[in-house]
Design a protein around this motif. Structure first.
Motif, mmCIF file in Angstrom:
data_model
loop_
_atom_site.group_PDB
_atom_site.id
_atom_site.type_symbol
_atom_site.label_atom_id
_atom_site.label_comp_id
_atom_site.label_asym_id
_atom_site.label_seq_id
_atom_site.Cartn_x
_atom_site.Cartn_y
_atom_site.Cartn_z
ATOM 1 N N ASP A 100 -28.949 130.657 35.435
ATOM 2 C CA ASP A 100 -30.354 131.225 36.414
ATOM 3 C C ASP A 100 -30.924 130.889 38.176
ATOM 4 O OD1 ASP A 100 -33.362 131.800 37.050
ATOM 5 O OD2 ASP A 100 -33.929 132.349 34.925
ATOM 6 N N VAL A 101 -31.385 130.556 38.782
ATOM 7 C CA VAL A 101 -31.541 129.824 40.383
ATOM 8 C C VAL A 101 -31.484 128.201 40.108
ATOM 9 C CG1 VAL A 101 -32.927 130.097 42.190
ATOM 10 C CG2 VAL A 101 -32.932 132.267 41.518
ATOM 11 N N ASP A 102 -30.163 128.111 40.606
ATOM 12 C CA ASP A 102 -30.273 126.013 40.810
ATOM 13 C C ASP A 102 -30.058 125.722 39.233
ATOM 14 O OD1 ASP A 102 -30.084 125.927 43.436
ATOM 15 O OD2 ASP A 102 -32.981 125.551 43.590
ATOM 16 N N THR A 103 -29.589 126.250 38.420
ATOM 17 C CA THR A 103 -29.621 126.814 36.753
ATOM 18 C C THR A 103 -28.450 126.581 36.069
ATOM 19 O OG1 THR A 103 -31.939 127.322 37.003
ATOM 20 C CG2 THR A 103 -31.173 125.851 34.724
ATOM 21 N N GLY A 125 -32.616 122.010 41.595
ATOM 22 C CA GLY A 125 -33.754 122.323 42.397
ATOM 23 C C GLY A 125 -35.081 123.265 42.841
ATOM 24 N N PRO A 126 -36.047 122.706 43.690
ATOM 25 C CA PRO A 126 -36.938 123.503 43.393
ATOM 26 C C PRO A 126 -37.746 124.972 43.507
ATOM 27 C CG PRO A 126 -37.494 123.180 45.310
ATOM 28 C CD PRO A 126 -35.980 122.541 44.591
ATOM 29 N N ASP A 127 -36.343 126.049 43.295
ATOM 30 C CA ASP A 127 -36.400 127.098 42.950
ATOM 31 C C ASP A 127 -36.079 127.385 41.894
ATOM 32 O OD1 ASP A 127 -37.339 127.514 45.922
ATOM 33 O OD2 ASP A 127 -35.158 127.137 46.891
ATOM 34 N N ALA A 128 -35.657 126.421 41.075
ATOM 35 C CA ALA A 128 -35.664 126.607 39.609
ATOM 36 C C ALA A 128 -36.581 126.985 38.927
ATOM 37 C CB ALA A 128 -34.939 125.857 39.308
ATOM 38 N N PRO A 129 -36.505 128.044 37.883
ATOM 39 C CA PRO A 129 -38.132 128.785 36.834
ATOM 40 C C PRO A 129 -38.000 127.436 36.210
ATOM 41 C CG PRO A 129 -35.367 129.058 35.838
ATOM 42 C CD PRO A 129 -35.268 128.320 37.609
ATOM 43 N N SER A 167 -41.786 120.586 39.247
ATOM 44 C CA SER A 167 -42.125 120.768 40.919
ATOM 45 C C SER A 167 -42.154 118.847 42.195
ATOM 46 C CB SER A 167 -43.557 121.803 41.172
ATOM 47 O OG SER A 167 -44.461 120.554 40.932
ATOM 48 N N TYR A 213 -34.552 116.244 42.210
ATOM 49 C CA TYR A 213 -33.330 116.944 41.443
ATOM 50 C C TYR A 213 -32.244 115.969 41.425
ATOM 51 C CZ TYR A 213 -37.227 119.908 41.240
ATOM 52 O OH TYR A 213 -38.381 120.962 41.284
#
Length: 190
Positions: free
Chosen positions: A82-85, A104-108, A176, A180
């Protein structure tokens, strides 16, 4: 191909640092012939219960067709699920860990795991926040999905918990305000 290897190395590094900081009581990676991993994230893993049955843990992520990088028979990394995961999947003596590495903060903030149970088994919510796999006829606990923990790169606790919808368990990680990478640990043991 180089990008995937770099991603696996970054995920392994983050997970290793946090596991070392947590101490000796963590389940150790080791081969377990009763655990059967699928090739892709969506295929997940088949794990044993104490009564000799098996349950399936599917990893329901945006890039569910991500193929695992197998580092050892007991260790695989799903890079970019997933995003940043990433997910660092370990086999342990009595189950599996699905170390979810949030970069990062954009991860779910939510990660879903579909659980398929054999006939006669059910998930039962525990006061700890985890779920027991219970044999309905005998009332015995035959497996356990422990309450997740999460930690950031400064080794601070990050709030993590589960919700259950049918047989899908969603791990929520409130990352949030974290430093990270954050590592969250769904851990199943028979």
């Amino acid at each position: 191909m180089r990008h995937a290897r770099d991603g696996a190395a970054a995920a392994m590094s983050a997970a290793s640092r946090i596991l070392v900081a947590r101490g000796k009581n963590e389940p150790q990676e080791m081969e377990n012939p009763d655990v059967a991993w699928g090739q892709r994230a969506r295929d997940g893993v088949w794990v044993p219960t104490r009564d000799g049955q098996r349950i399936h843990l599917g990893i329901d992520v945006a890039a569910a067709d991500t193929v695992a990088q197998i580092l050892r028979p007991s260790l695989r990394v799903f890079v970019g699920v997933d995003v940043d995961t990433d997910i660092v999947a370990q086999t342990t003596a009595s189950g599996v860990r699905l170390l979810t590495v949030i970069h990062g903060p954009d991860a779910p903030a939510e990660f879903r795991f579909n659980i398929s149970l054999a006939d006669g088994l059910a998930l039962e919510s525990m006061p700890s926040g985890g779920y027991d796999v219970v044999h309905l006829r005998y009332g015995a606990t035959v497996g356990r999905l422990y309450n997740p923990w999460a930690s950031d790169s400064m080794f601070r606790q990050v709030k993590a918990d589960y919700t259950l919808e049918g047989t899908a368990v969603t791990m929520r990680v409130q990352h949030s305000d974290a430093y990270y990478p954050v590592v969250a640990d769904p851990n199943y043991e028979r």
